[in-house]
Motif scaffolding. Structure first.
Motif, mmCIF file in Angstrom:
data_model
loop_
_atom_site.group_PDB
_atom_site.id
_atom_site.type_symbol
_atom_site.label_atom_id
_atom_site.label_comp_id
_atom_site.label_asym_id
_atom_site.label_seq_id
_atom_site.Cartn_x
_atom_site.Cartn_y
_atom_site.Cartn_z
ATOM 1 N N CYS A 151 0.414 -0.942 -0.631
ATOM 2 C CA CYS A 151 0.470 0.259 -0.043
ATOM 3 C C CYS A 151 0.976 0.911 0.101
ATOM 4 C CB CYS A 151 -1.315 -0.055 0.751
ATOM 5 S SG CYS A 151 -2.487 -1.400 1.438
ATOM 6 N N ASN A 200 1.461 2.882 -3.353
ATOM 7 C CA ASN A 200 0.590 3.121 -3.945
ATOM 8 C C ASN A 200 0.213 5.184 -2.819
ATOM 9 O OD1 ASN A 200 -0.168 0.878 -5.554
ATOM 10 N ND2 ASN A 200 -1.727 0.228 -3.857
ATOM 11 N N LEU A 201 -0.025 4.288 -1.779
ATOM 12 C CA LEU A 201 0.450 5.836 -1.433
ATOM 13 C C LEU A 201 1.240 6.798 -2.092
ATOM 14 C CD1 LEU A 201 -0.907 7.787 1.010
ATOM 15 C CD2 LEU A 201 0.818 6.511 2.206
ATOM 16 N N ASN A 238 1.023 8.196 -5.146
ATOM 17 C CA ASN A 238 0.137 8.787 -4.884
ATOM 18 C C ASN A 238 0.050 10.519 -4.365
ATOM 19 O OD1 ASN A 238 -2.489 7.147 -6.034
ATOM 20 N ND2 ASN A 238 -3.412 7.720 -3.803
ATOM 21 N N SER A 266 -10.081 9.286 -4.580
ATOM 22 C CA SER A 266 -8.254 8.186 -4.314
ATOM 23 C C SER A 266 -7.583 8.040 -3.160
ATOM 24 C CB SER A 266 -7.412 8.892 -5.279
ATOM 25 O OG SER A 266 -6.604 8.118 -6.201
ATOM 26 N N THR A 285 -6.306 4.996 -0.623
ATOM 27 C CA THR A 285 -5.100 5.094 -0.348
ATOM 28 C C THR A 285 -4.369 4.692 1.315
ATOM 29 O OG1 THR A 285 -4.694 5.694 -2.356
ATOM 30 C CG2 THR A 285 -2.929 5.289 -0.782
#
Length: 451
Positions: free
Chosen positions: A30, A33-34, A37, A278, A282
């Motif tokens: 994760c 993804n963070l 972003n 989003s 996240t």
């Protein structure tokens, strides 16, 4: 007298160790993804929205792959409980082949029809163009993603979980380093924006696949997989897998599609709602790693104990884990609330997007308690014990007959606010607890699946 909590110390050791390792693996995943972003949000908000759209496709593939992998986990865990290794190797082979098929199908759909697929999530042309440039590169990572995650799931079924952490760490550092280079044009690299993020993801997926394949065929001493095992095909075990795994795959697929539909509903409420969702999703994924780690640990422990034929301990462990799930949910909700503001400070976003993301996270602080209990109880205990059909039926009813129709009505007919729509989208996480509680404690889900 029925025990509410087991006194078996080995259970607590296995449960908490496996939960923490799997949570760490999920946290690292994760965090990738963070980081994506945050970097894309700092670069341009339209890039953040574009990547968020493509990540919905990735999430659908992830759910399909995890469905394939969880079918492998359930069967392997029961054979592991019986200490029979030969069937486990053949189940690995089945899972890897199905994973490759899933990756190939998803690649073909998005590679040849990118705009029609992306248009399902938003009608904002600027966002679609950004998402398309990202998708054209990242879709080639789908093959590698499916292979890696199917193997990691299979190894989890024989209680080998540390390799997942190693692979995720490698992916994290490679992805973050390459993203920084290619998004912003650092260290002499060209400034590629969202396409740079796609390149970083693709390279990291290739490397992590190489690591996990090497581990399975060279390092692992439990399964002792050989190339000949991958090339073989066992019709009987394939039939067993389909009988068990079909409902898991369908359940995960429908859930993945439902998450995509949820994103599409919010996406058609504007780019602010896309970005806010989003960010909230996240942050939620990062903070719920223990919840999903505990569900995976529960599936392995339950499946192994059923395979051993120790039914009294299956029931004892199930009662104990339900209380642990509730505690995890309460702590996660509190943690999510406490880190909300510091996390939002990392994003370079408009005040409107920040406020909406904060409101979405507040909703998740409450519903996560239900998620921690019902998700881990149903997908961990019930599914791990052999009853895969029930979870499929339960998810289908709640999501497709209640949540999605009501949220679409609220968004497009009643014109309610994005926050009100978001509440409806997450309401099933509490409602499902009313189903999970009697289902788990009747113990009709215990099924012997091995031959």
């Amino acid at each position: 007298m029925t025990k509410l909590l087991t006194k078996n110390r080995s259970f607590y050791k296995d449960f908490f160790l496996m939960t923490l390792i799997l949570a760490l693996q999920n946290l690292i995943t994760c965090s990738v993804n963070l980081a994506d972003n945050i970097m894309l949000g700092s670069y341009a908000e339209v890039s953040l929205s574009g990547a968020a759209i493509v990540n919905q496709i990735q999430y659908l593939l992830q759910m399909l792959t995890m469905g394939i992998g969880e079918g492998v986990v359930i069967l392997c865990a029961q054979y592991w409980g019986k200490k029979e290794i030969e069937p486990i190797r053949r189940i690995f082979s089945i899972g890897i082949k199905l994973g490759l098929l899933a990756g190939g199908l998803m690649w073909a759909i998005v590679f040849f029809f990118p705009v029609p697929v992306l248009s399902l999530f938003t009608n904002d042309q600027a966002v679609i163009e950004e998402a398309k440039s990202y998708l054209q590169i990242v879709c080639f990572s789908y093959f590698f993603f499916c292979i890696t995650n199917t193997i990691i799931c299979g190894l989890r079924g024989v209680e080998t979980v540390r390799i997942g952490v190693v692979v995720s760490l490698i992916a994290l550092f490679v992805n973050m380093g390459l993203n920084y280079m290619f998004i912003f044009g650092k260290f002499g690299a060209p400034e590629l924006g969202i396409r740079g993020a796609a390149i970083g993801t693709l390279v990291s997926r290739i490397i992590e696949t190489g690591v996990v394949v090497f581990y399975l065929f060279v390092v692992d001493k439990k399964v002792k997989m050989k190339i000949s095992d991958f090339l073989s095909f066992d019709q009987e075990l394939f039939s067993d897998y389909i009988r068990v795994g079909a409902f898991v795959i369908m359940s995960n697929m429908l859930w993945g599609v439902a998450m995509a539909v949820q994103a599409a509903i919010l996406g058609h409420l504007g780019s602010v709602a896309i970005a806010a969702n989003s960010i909230a999703a996240t942050v939620f994924q990062v903070l719920t790693v223990v919840t999903y780690g505990s569900a995976s640990a529960a599936a392995v422990i339950t499946g192994r104990t059923v395979g051993e034929g120790d039914i009294p301990h299956v029931k004892e462990y199930a009662r104990t884990m339900q209380l642990l799930f509730l505690g995890i949910g309460v702590l996660t909700g509190l943690g999510l609330f406490l880190v909300k503001e510091p996390i939002l400070d990392f994003y370079s976003i408009s005040a409107q997007t920040r406020d909406m993301a904060g409101d979405f996270i507040n909703v998740l602080c409450i519903t996560v308690v239900g998620t921690a209990y019902q998700c881990a109880s149903l997908t961990g205990i019930v599914r791990g014990g052999g009853d895969t059909k029930f979870v499929f039926i339960n998810d289908s009813i709640f999501m497709w007959l209640l949540v999605l129709p009501l949220s679409a009505l609220a968004a497009f007919v009643l014109n309610w606010s994005p926050l009100a729509v978001f509440w409806i989208l997450k309401s099933d996480q509490i409602a499902k607890c009313l189903v999970a509680l009697p289902k788990v404690n009747r113990f009709r889900w215990i099924r012997q699946l091995t031959r």
